[in-house]
Scaffold this motif. Structure first.
Motif, PDB file in Angstrom:
ATOM      1  N   TYR A  44      25.724 -44.860   4.275  1.00  0.00           N
ATOM      2  CA  TYR A  44      24.597 -44.548   3.388  1.00  0.00           C
ATOM      3  C   TYR A  44      23.435 -43.897   4.144  1.00  0.00           C
ATOM      4  N   ARG A  45      23.249 -44.272   5.424  1.00  0.00           N
ATOM      5  CA  ARG A  45      22.109 -43.712   6.166  1.00  0.00           C
ATOM      6  C   ARG A  45      22.245 -42.196   6.289  1.00  0.00           C
ATOM      7  N   ARG A  46      23.394 -41.741   6.741  1.00  0.00           N
ATOM      8  CA  ARG A  46      23.608 -40.307   6.896  1.00  0.00           C
ATOM      9  C   ARG A  46      23.572 -39.606   5.545  1.00  0.00           C
ATOM     10  N   GLU A  47      24.112 -40.246   4.510  1.00  0.00           N
ATOM     11  CA  GLU A  47      24.127 -39.666   3.165  1.00  0.00           C
ATOM     12  C   GLU A  47      22.700 -39.452   2.670  1.00  0.00           C
ATOM     13  N   ILE A  48      21.847 -40.450   2.854  1.00  0.00           N
ATOM     14  CA  ILE A  48      20.455 -40.344   2.390  1.00  0.00           C
ATOM     15  C   ILE A  48      19.708 -39.279   3.169  1.00  0.00           C
ATOM     16  N   LEU A  49      19.851 -39.260   4.476  1.00  0.00           N
ATOM     17  CA  LEU A  49      19.122 -38.285   5.296  1.00  0.00           C
ATOM     18  C   LEU A  49      19.625 -36.864   5.044  1.00  0.00           C
ATOM     19  N   ASP A  50      20.928 -36.699   4.877  1.00  0.00           N
ATOM     20  CA  ASP A  50      21.468 -35.362   4.576  1.00  0.00           C
ATOM     21  C   ASP A  50      20.966 -34.868   3.217  1.00  0.00           C
ATOM     22  N   THR A  51      20.933 -35.773   2.248  1.00  0.00           N
ATOM     23  CA  THR A  51      20.439 -35.381   0.917  1.00  0.00           C
ATOM     24  C   THR A  51      18.961 -35.026   1.000  1.00  0.00           C
ATOM     25  N   PHE A  52      18.198 -35.776   1.799  1.00  0.00           N
ATOM     26  CA  PHE A  52      16.779 -35.470   1.978  1.00  0.00           C
ATOM     27  C   PHE A  52      16.599 -34.048   2.503  1.00  0.00           C
ATOM     28  N   LYS A  53      17.436 -33.642   3.454  1.00  0.00           N
ATOM     29  CA  LYS A  53      17.323 -32.295   4.020  1.00  0.00           C
ATOM     30  C   LYS A  53      17.843 -31.228   3.054  1.00  0.00           C
ATOM     31  N   ASN A  54      18.992 -31.490   2.451  1.00  0.00           N
ATOM     32  CA  ASN A  54      19.648 -30.469   1.627  1.00  0.00           C
ATOM     33  C   ASN A  54      18.981 -30.258   0.275  1.00  0.00           C
ATOM     34  N   LYS A  55      18.337 -31.281  -0.246  1.00  0.00           N
ATOM     35  CA  LYS A  55      17.726 -31.198  -1.581  1.00  0.00           C
ATOM     36  C   LYS A  55      16.209 -31.107  -1.514  1.00  0.00           C
ATOM     37  N   GLN A  56      15.692 -30.797  -0.356  1.00  0.00           N
ATOM     38  CA  GLN A  56      14.252 -30.784  -0.139  1.00  0.00           C
ATOM     39  C   GLN A  56      13.521 -30.028  -1.248  1.00  0.00           C
ATOM     40  N   GLY A  57      12.587 -30.713  -1.924  1.00  0.00           N
ATOM     41  CA  GLY A  57      11.739 -30.070  -2.925  1.00  0.00           C
ATOM     42  C   GLY A  57      12.323 -29.996  -4.323  1.00  0.00           C
ATOM     43  N   ILE A  58      13.602 -30.315  -4.497  1.00  0.00           N
ATOM     44  CA  ILE A  58      14.218 -30.244  -5.824  1.00  0.00           C
ATOM     45  C   ILE A  58      13.806 -31.475  -6.637  1.00  0.00           C
ATOM     46  N   ALA A  59      13.425 -31.247  -7.882  1.00  0.00           N
ATOM     47  CA  ALA A  59      12.901 -32.319  -8.729  1.00  0.00           C
ATOM     48  C   ALA A  59      13.943 -33.419  -8.943  1.00  0.00           C
ATOM     49  N   ASN A  60      13.480 -34.659  -8.797  1.00  0.00           N
ATOM     50  CA  ASN A  60      14.312 -35.844  -9.025  1.00  0.00           C
ATOM     51  C   ASN A  60      13.358 -36.929  -9.520  1.00  0.00           C
ATOM     52  N   PRO A  61      13.689 -37.632 -10.610  1.00  0.00           N
ATOM     53  CA  PRO A  61      12.743 -38.595 -11.172  1.00  0.00           C
ATOM     54  C   PRO A  61      12.434 -39.782 -10.281  1.00  0.00           C
ATOM     55  N   PHE A  62      13.201 -39.963  -9.195  1.00  0.00           N
ATOM     56  CA  PHE A  62      12.962 -41.082  -8.292  1.00  0.00           C
ATOM     57  C   PHE A  62      12.351 -40.649  -6.959  1.00  0.00           C
ATOM     58  N   VAL A  63      12.267 -39.367  -6.714  1.00  0.00           N
ATOM     59  CA  VAL A  63      11.865 -38.876  -5.391  1.00  0.00           C
ATOM     60  C   VAL A  63      10.551 -38.113  -5.497  1.00  0.00           C
ATOM     61  N   PHE A  64       9.541 -38.593  -4.770  1.00  0.00           N
ATOM     62  CA  PHE A  64       8.236 -37.936  -4.742  1.00  0.00           C
ATOM     63  C   PHE A  64       8.078 -37.301  -3.360  1.00  0.00           C
ATOM     64  N   TRP A  65       8.421 -36.022  -3.293  1.00  0.00           N
ATOM     65  CA  TRP A  65       8.529 -35.336  -2.014  1.00  0.00           C
ATOM     66  C   TRP A  65       7.227 -35.326  -1.230  1.00  0.00           C
ATOM     67  N   ALA A  66       6.103 -35.279  -1.897  1.00  0.00           N
ATOM     68  CA  ALA A  66       4.818 -35.122  -1.210  1.00  0.00           C
ATOM     69  C   ALA A  66       4.491 -36.308  -0.298  1.00  0.00           C
ATOM     70  N   VAL A  67       5.059 -37.482  -0.575  1.00  0.00           N
ATOM     71  CA  VAL A  67       4.706 -38.659   0.224  1.00  0.00           C
ATOM     72  C   VAL A  67       5.839 -39.096   1.147  1.00  0.00           C
ATOM     73  N   LEU A  68       6.913 -38.303   1.203  1.00  0.00           N
ATOM     74  CA  LEU A  68       8.059 -38.663   2.042  1.00  0.00           C
ATOM     75  C   LEU A  68       8.119 -37.802   3.293  1.00  0.00           C
ATOM     76  N   ASP A  69       8.597 -38.379   4.361  1.00  0.00           N
ATOM     77  CA  ASP A  69       8.958 -37.573   5.527  1.00  0.00           C
ATOM     78  C   ASP A  69      10.171 -38.211   6.189  1.00  0.00           C
ATOM     79  N   GLU A  70      10.857 -37.420   6.980  1.00  0.00           N
ATOM     80  CA  GLU A  70      12.117 -37.862   7.569  1.00  0.00           C
ATOM     81  C   GLU A  70      11.922 -39.049   8.500  1.00  0.00           C
TER      82      GLU A  70
END
Length: 566
Positions: A446-472
């Motif tokens: 799950y760790r690699r899956e989450i981090l890869d998704t964070f990189k690959n989907k950067q900025g794409i709208a998701n109702p659970f993900v608030f990109w402005a307050v997240l960092d790797e």
């Protein structure tokens, strides 16, 4: 089906709203043509064939409230032709009725008091009324003698071309395509047409015939019928008159959820209007999660204790959200002595962990930041995450499930998330897919899956993900510190009631990467300033943490200056 993904217009284009409307019309024509009649398809083709100026003016009128417009009030300088020329073309093409009959209400809505006074001055004077009456008073006096609709020329003889009134002819069609595009009639045209969609990125979700919410024209008609019922309720029509026109149960799960919501509101109105038996009947037929508790509370008020007790005991065995369980427990406690039953066993909630900080009052900033700066150290940094971190970890892990193209989930290419996200059967329809993602928590993948998704989907709208307050860096640290079994129980509770459980998380999280035991590597901290108290949904999360052994506490902040005064 057309595989072309539409590109939204830029606000730099003064006719951007027309481009967006063209996208909407083309999308419905491409993907829902079989749900339109031949005449409706012909009208949409005629819309597309209109020249830019008339099509832009028609779009502006469709977006506005109502169907009647004064020609002299239509002023859109961005049009490539004069408004009068665009109006002439729209009238000739049958989009506008140039001579509609107007009721007195229409007249008073379209014209000013100064314009109306000369029209009715003689009549008012003959009836002994002053010429200086206000608009509302004048309207009330004229209601009975002038109750018949008539053409504008009959209302305003010699009014001139400047005061021409036109009526939109095809609003029913435009409402139908708005429904098929949005999946609801709650959203207005401006929610799409006047938004710069290009500033946001959207997940690319395959759209096929099988993924449509509407498979038959009758289902669109059913929705429109339910919407008409809701509007009648909102306009104050008695619930007893609306109830016979509510469509019966349907096979379409998406429409069923809409019907359940309608019945919830109809029951509310019936109860307010004194129609208690109708309210009970309606709520019994609604599958909405709030309907059962309302039914039971009404039975209690009607002193039908035994009936309420029987339903409540049966309902108690179902899977309930925390809010439902809390409401039901309180009800059973009240009903037990009324029916001679033993009191239900109280829920044994463990005590919450609490501590107090006394800090100097900062000149600016929130109390959470004052606590964060005091609690954080180099070895145990503290982050202000509130509802963002756990939601993001869930959203990133379950990204493929959230954007699964199930029927009724996505209606167009510009969704932030699935339209059925807070519907009763959101999880049930995806249960197997969620279980597959949760199995990653057992393997460590799950760790690699989450981090890869964070990189690959950067900025794409998701109702659970608030990109402005997240960092790797924060994600990596959180994934190192929060045990996977803790994440799983948090995610499962989140899915138990997404609407309710997406909020209520503690303000801060302290991460201690070098702690010996995994359970000691993090702590969630809810901060309460002077005079502030825990809200119900926050208490429920904290009680859940305590039951599950998840480290969490409440920090009560007091200001040094305040204590000195005391």
């Amino acid at each position: 089906m057309n595989k072309h993904r539409p590109v939204p217009a830029s606000l730099d284009d003064p006719l951007y709203y027309l481009e967006n409307m063209d996208i909407l019309v083309a999308w419905v024509a491409d993907h829902h043509a079989d749900l339109l009649t031949e005449q409706e398809r012909s009208r949409l083709a005629a819309y597309t064939d209109l020249a830019t100026g008339p099509r832009a003016l028609l779009t502006r009128m469709v977006m506005r409230t109502g169907e009647l417009f004064r020609a002299d009030k239509l002023r859109y300088p961005e049009l490539p032709v004069p408004e009068s020329e665009a109006l002439r073309i729209l009238v000739h093409a049958g989009w506008l009725d140039p001579a509609p009959e107007l009721s007195l209400d229409d007249l008073f809505r379209l014209f000013t008091l100064a314009e109306l006074r000369p029209v009715f001055a003689d009549w008012l004077q003959q009836q002994g009324h002053p010429k200086t009456l206000g608009k509302a008073q004048m309207r009330e006096l004229l209601a009975e003698p002038f109750n018949a609709p008539r053409a504008l020329g009959a209302w305003l003889p010699g009014g001139g071309e400047a005061s021409n009134v036109v009526r939109l002819q095809d609003m029913a069609l435009f409402d139908r395509i708005r429904l098929m595009f949005f999946g609801n009639l709650r959203q207005s045209w401006t929610d799409f047409v006047l938004v710069e969609l290009g500033v946001q990125q959207f997940e690319s979700v395959p759209f096929t015939s099988a993924s449509r919410a509407f498979q038959q024209r009758a289902e669109v008609d059913c929705y429109l019928q339910m919407h008409a019922c809701r509007e009648r309720l909102d306009n104050g029509e008695p619930a007893v008159d609306v109830w016979p026109d509510v469509p019966g149960p349907v096979d379409n799960p998406w429409l069923t959820s809409r019907r359940d919501r309608l019945l919830l509101e109809l029951g509310r109105q019936a109860e307010r209007q004194g129609e208690r038996e109708l309210a009970l009947e309606v709520w019994e037929n609604s599958g909405h999660r709030e309907a059962r508790l309302k039914q039971l509370r009404l039975l209690e008020r009607m002193k039908r204790f035994q009936e309420a007790w029987g339903i409540a005991c049966q309902w108690r065995t179902s899977e309930l959200s925390d809010a439902e369980a809390q409401g039901l427990a309180r009800l059973l406690k009240r009903l037990a002595p009324k029916v001679g039953a033993d009191q239900p066993e109280p829920v044994d909630n463990p005590p919450l962990q609490e501590f107090t900080l006394t800090l100097p009052k900062p000149d600016t900033g929130k109390v959470e930041w004052a606590a964060l700066q005091h609690l954080g150290t180099d070895d145990a940094p503290v982050f202000y995450v509130e509802n963002t971190l756990i939601n993001a970890l869930f959203g990133l892990l379950c990204w493929p499930v959230i954007f699964q193209p199930l029927p009724g989930a996505f209606f167009h290419p510009f969704h932030i998330g699935p339209a059925d996200l807070t519907r009763e059967d959101f999880v049930a329809r995806r249960q197997q897919a969620f279980e597959q993602r949760f199995r990653l928590l057992d393997t460590g993948a799950y760790r690699r899956e989450i981090l890869d998704t964070f990189k690959n989907k950067q900025g794409i709208a998701n109702p659970f993900v608030f990109w402005a307050v997240l960092d790797e860096a924060l994600l990596e640290l959180a994934l190192h510190c929060i045990p996977s079994d803790h994440l799983e129980v948090l995610f499962r509770r989140l899915l138990n009631n997404i609407k309710e459980h997406r909020s209520g998380f503690p303000d801060l999280i302290r991460l201690v990467p070098e702690a010996d035991h995994p359970e000691q590597r993090y702590e969630m901290i809810e901060v309460k300033g002077p005079g502030d108290r825990l809200q119900d949904h926050q208490v429920r999360w904290l009680q859940f943490f305590a039951r599950q052994g998840i480290p969490a506490s409440v920090c009560y902040v007091r200001w040094q200056d305040d204590e000195a005064i005391v």
